[in-house]
Design a protein around this motif. Structure first.
Motif, PDB file in Angstrom:
ATOM      1  N   GLY A  27       0.851  -1.002  -0.089  1.00  0.00           N
ATOM      2  CA  GLY A  27      -0.056  -0.101  -0.049  1.00  0.00           C
ATOM      3  C   GLY A  27       0.948   1.296  -0.004  1.00  0.00           C
ATOM      4  O   GLY A  27       0.616   2.001  -0.650  1.00  0.00           O
ATOM      5  N   ARG A  28       1.984   1.226   0.835  1.00  0.00           N
ATOM      6  CA  ARG A  28       2.800   2.290   0.847  1.00  0.00           C
ATOM      7  C   ARG A  28       3.518   2.565  -0.344  1.00  0.00           C
ATOM      8  O   ARG A  28       3.478   3.755  -0.998  1.00  0.00           O
ATOM      9  CB  ARG A  28       3.943   2.041   2.030  1.00  0.00           C
ATOM     10  CG  ARG A  28       3.249   2.546   3.201  1.00  0.00           C
ATOM     11  CD  ARG A  28       4.417   2.202   4.446  1.00  0.00           C
ATOM     12  NE  ARG A  28       5.240   3.458   4.247  1.00  0.00           N
ATOM     13  CZ  ARG A  28       6.458   3.602   4.856  1.00  0.00           C
ATOM     14  NH1 ARG A  28       6.754   2.743   5.526  1.00  0.00           N
ATOM     15  NH2 ARG A  28       7.053   4.584   4.790  1.00  0.00           N
ATOM     16  N   ARG A  57      -3.740   4.323  -8.444  1.00  0.00           N
ATOM     17  CA  ARG A  57      -5.027   4.269  -7.788  1.00  0.00           C
ATOM     18  C   ARG A  57      -4.851   2.769  -7.406  1.00  0.00           C
ATOM     19  O   ARG A  57      -4.851   1.804  -8.253  1.00  0.00           O
ATOM     20  CB  ARG A  57      -5.898   4.400  -8.811  1.00  0.00           C
ATOM     21  CG  ARG A  57      -6.195   5.726  -9.172  1.00  0.00           C
ATOM     22  CD  ARG A  57      -7.554   5.701 -10.229  1.00  0.00           C
ATOM     23  NE  ARG A  57      -7.015   4.980 -11.620  1.00  0.00           N
ATOM     24  CZ  ARG A  57      -7.963   4.803 -12.524  1.00  0.00           C
ATOM     25  NH1 ARG A  57      -9.287   5.451 -12.351  1.00  0.00           N
ATOM     26  NH2 ARG A  57      -7.631   4.178 -13.468  1.00  0.00           N
ATOM     27  N   PHE A  58      -5.220   2.491  -5.956  1.00  0.00           N
ATOM     28  CA  PHE A  58      -5.325   1.200  -5.596  1.00  0.00           C
ATOM     29  C   PHE A  58      -6.547   1.247  -4.404  1.00  0.00           C
ATOM     30  O   PHE A  58      -6.867   2.167  -3.825  1.00  0.00           O
ATOM     31  CB  PHE A  58      -4.145   0.588  -4.711  1.00  0.00           C
ATOM     32  CG  PHE A  58      -3.627   1.476  -3.726  1.00  0.00           C
ATOM     33  CD1 PHE A  58      -4.152   0.808  -2.319  1.00  0.00           C
ATOM     34  CD2 PHE A  58      -3.021   2.683  -3.504  1.00  0.00           C
ATOM     35  CE1 PHE A  58      -3.657   1.541  -1.107  1.00  0.00           C
ATOM     36  CE2 PHE A  58      -2.628   3.379  -2.339  1.00  0.00           C
ATOM     37  CZ  PHE A  58      -3.244   2.598  -1.124  1.00  0.00           C
ATOM     38  N   VAL A  59      -7.065  -0.133  -4.095  1.00  0.00           N
ATOM     39  CA  VAL A  59      -8.134  -0.324  -3.128  1.00  0.00           C
ATOM     40  C   VAL A  59      -7.716  -1.410  -2.167  1.00  0.00           C
ATOM     41  O   VAL A  59      -7.174  -2.351  -2.556  1.00  0.00           O
ATOM     42  CB  VAL A  59      -9.154  -0.763  -4.047  1.00  0.00           C
ATOM     43  CG1 VAL A  59     -10.523  -1.098  -2.863  1.00  0.00           C
ATOM     44  CG2 VAL A  59      -9.853   0.225  -4.906  1.00  0.00           C
ATOM     45  N   PHE A 101     -10.614   4.696  -3.893  1.00  0.00           N
ATOM     46  CA  PHE A 101      -9.316   4.590  -3.805  1.00  0.00           C
ATOM     47  C   PHE A 101      -8.732   4.953  -2.568  1.00  0.00           C
ATOM     48  O   PHE A 101      -9.033   6.086  -1.935  1.00  0.00           O
ATOM     49  CB  PHE A 101      -8.871   5.231  -4.898  1.00  0.00           C
ATOM     50  CG  PHE A 101      -9.316   4.693  -6.092  1.00  0.00           C
ATOM     51  CD1 PHE A 101      -9.039   3.293  -6.556  1.00  0.00           C
ATOM     52  CD2 PHE A 101     -10.214   5.375  -7.202  1.00  0.00           C
ATOM     53  CE1 PHE A 101      -9.509   2.720  -7.754  1.00  0.00           C
ATOM     54  CE2 PHE A 101     -10.683   4.864  -8.151  1.00  0.00           C
ATOM     55  CZ  PHE A 101     -10.485   3.596  -8.557  1.00  0.00           C
ATOM     56  N   GLY A 102      -7.792   4.283  -1.938  1.00  0.00           N
ATOM     57  CA  GLY A 102      -7.187   4.424  -0.898  1.00  0.00           C
ATOM     58  C   GLY A 102      -5.799   5.201  -0.845  1.00  0.00           C
ATOM     59  O   GLY A 102      -5.360   5.533  -1.962  1.00  0.00           O
ATOM     60  N   HIS A 103      -5.057   5.648   0.297  1.00  0.00           N
ATOM     61  CA  HIS A 103      -3.800   6.166   0.243  1.00  0.00           C
ATOM     62  C   HIS A 103      -3.160   5.571   1.670  1.00  0.00           C
ATOM     63  O   HIS A 103      -3.880   5.152   2.529  1.00  0.00           O
ATOM     64  CB  HIS A 103      -3.765   7.583   0.397  1.00  0.00           C
ATOM     65  CG  HIS A 103      -4.525   8.102   1.454  1.00  0.00           C
ATOM     66  ND1 HIS A 103      -5.863   8.352   1.260  1.00  0.00           N
ATOM     67  CD2 HIS A 103      -4.226   8.713   2.629  1.00  0.00           C
ATOM     68  CE1 HIS A 103      -6.397   9.044   2.518  1.00  0.00           C
ATOM     69  NE2 HIS A 103      -5.307   9.193   3.334  1.00  0.00           N
ATOM     70  N   ALA A 104      -2.110   5.311   1.581  1.00  0.00           N
ATOM     71  CA  ALA A 104      -1.206   4.868   2.498  1.00  0.00           C
ATOM     72  C   ALA A 104      -1.382   5.712   4.113  1.00  0.00           C
ATOM     73  O   ALA A 104      -1.346   6.783   3.761  1.00  0.00           O
ATOM     74  CB  ALA A 104       0.466   4.548   2.607  1.00  0.00           C
TER      75      ALA A 104
END
Length: 331
Positions: free
Chosen positions: A72-73, A81-83, A122-125
């Motif tokens: 994730g980081r 973009r990531f989930v 969408f996430g972020h670390a």
């Protein structure tokens, strides 16, 4: 309309199983190490697959705790973009699944991304400090469980004292309890030190502790779980996450179950909020009059207690949003 290449990743301790799913449903699988070198190889592989098509990239993986933090980081630093999704949500959304292997799981995640693209968040670390606080909090919970186990063994040994010589074993267990007590104090001091060193978290903790029913442990957990109150858009979403939101249970004319909370919950924060609500009622603050009034009206005591927990959650979010400590308006 943008076409996307969906990369589903099954994360385990040592390796990543990645499946790239194209809009045409053509898919490719490859395995990488769960390390920074493996992350870079993953990006190169995806780049080669996408070189001609030029699709947008959407990465997704199950939140597997410490094993998925690095991935994730890395994706967050690259601006991709990531989930990071709850595994239970993915599996419940994909219908009947027979059998299990990592390659099939990565394809399932890719298909989940494609099917639910419009609803994905969408996430972020999380910041390093919050990740560190999360690990410290987990360590504190482990120490508490170990201490409880040793205290239970002491009680069991005292039963045998009348017929067996248990002095040595009792001495060992008592020393272990004393050691764990010392380590618990050290871990708690480190948590407090790190929060105090960060101005925003320190101020948020002070605001949270101004709410009746919120102690130091509850405040610390709220800061970690909400990522400094950036993870949940409102208190109602958090209430659902903590297992405090009541839901109806009915179907047609024959099934009329009672409204109740879901078992899908973060039981750790739920337990802390329950203890805070019970302590507040016993202390005789504003919640006590509410509890007595509602139970006198015929409400079930547990339903009233749950309502108090929701009040605590809503007030925690309110003091953070307003940046003002809680003030009781009742005389």
């Amino acid at each position: 309309m943008e076409k996307n290449l969906f990369i589903g990743i099954d994360v385990s301790k040592l390796v990543l199983d990645a499946t790239a799913l194209f809009p045409s449903n053509e898919h490719f699988h490859r395995q990488f190490k769960n390390s920074k070198a493996g992350f870079n190889q993953l990006l190169k592989w995806v780049g080669k697959l996408n070189a001609k098509e030029g699709h947008g990239l959407v990465f997704g993986f199950e939140d597997t705790g410490v094993y998925s933090v690095g991935l994730g980081r890395f994706l967050s630093e690259k601006g991709l973009r990531f989930v990071s999704e709850n595994a239970y949500r993915i599996r419940r959304s994909m219908g009947i699944v027979r059998g299990k292997d990592d390659q099939a799981d990565s394809l399932m995640i890719a298909r989940y991304l494609k099917r639910n693209l419009d609803e994905l968040k969408f996430g972020h670390a999380a910041p390093d400090l919050l990740l560190e606080l999360q690990q410290l909090s987990s360590q504190r919970e482990r120490l508490l469980k170990e201490k409880s186990a040793h205290k239970t063994r002491i009680k069991e040994m005292r039963v045998l004292e009348g017929c067996l010589d248990m002095r040595f074993l009792l001495k060992v267990e008592k020393e272990m309890v004393a050691l764990l007590d010392r380590k618990l104090r050290e871990v708690q001091a480190e948590i407090n030190r790190r929060i105090a060193a960060q101005r925003e978290l320190r101020e948020q903790k002070e605001l949270l502790c101004s709410v009746p029913g919120v102690g130091e442990q509850t405040a610390n957990q709220m800061l970690v779980l909400t990522r400094g109150f950036t993870r949940f858009p409102c208190w109602r979403k958090f209430s659902c996450y903590a297992g405090l939101a009541p839901f109806r249970y009915s179907s047609g004319t024959s099934v009329k179950g009672r409204t109740k909370v879901s078992k899908i919950a973060n039981k750790k924060i739920k337990a802390l909020l329950t203890m805070g609500a019970l302590t507040s009622i016993k202390a005789g603050n504003e919640y006590r009059s509410y509890y007595e009034r509602k139970t006198a009206e015929g409400k079930h005591p547990m339903a009233v207690l749950n309502a108090i927990k929701n009040k605590i959650v809503s007030r925690m979010f309110a003091v953070i949003e307003r940046n003002m400590p809680y003030v009781c308006l009742q005389s």
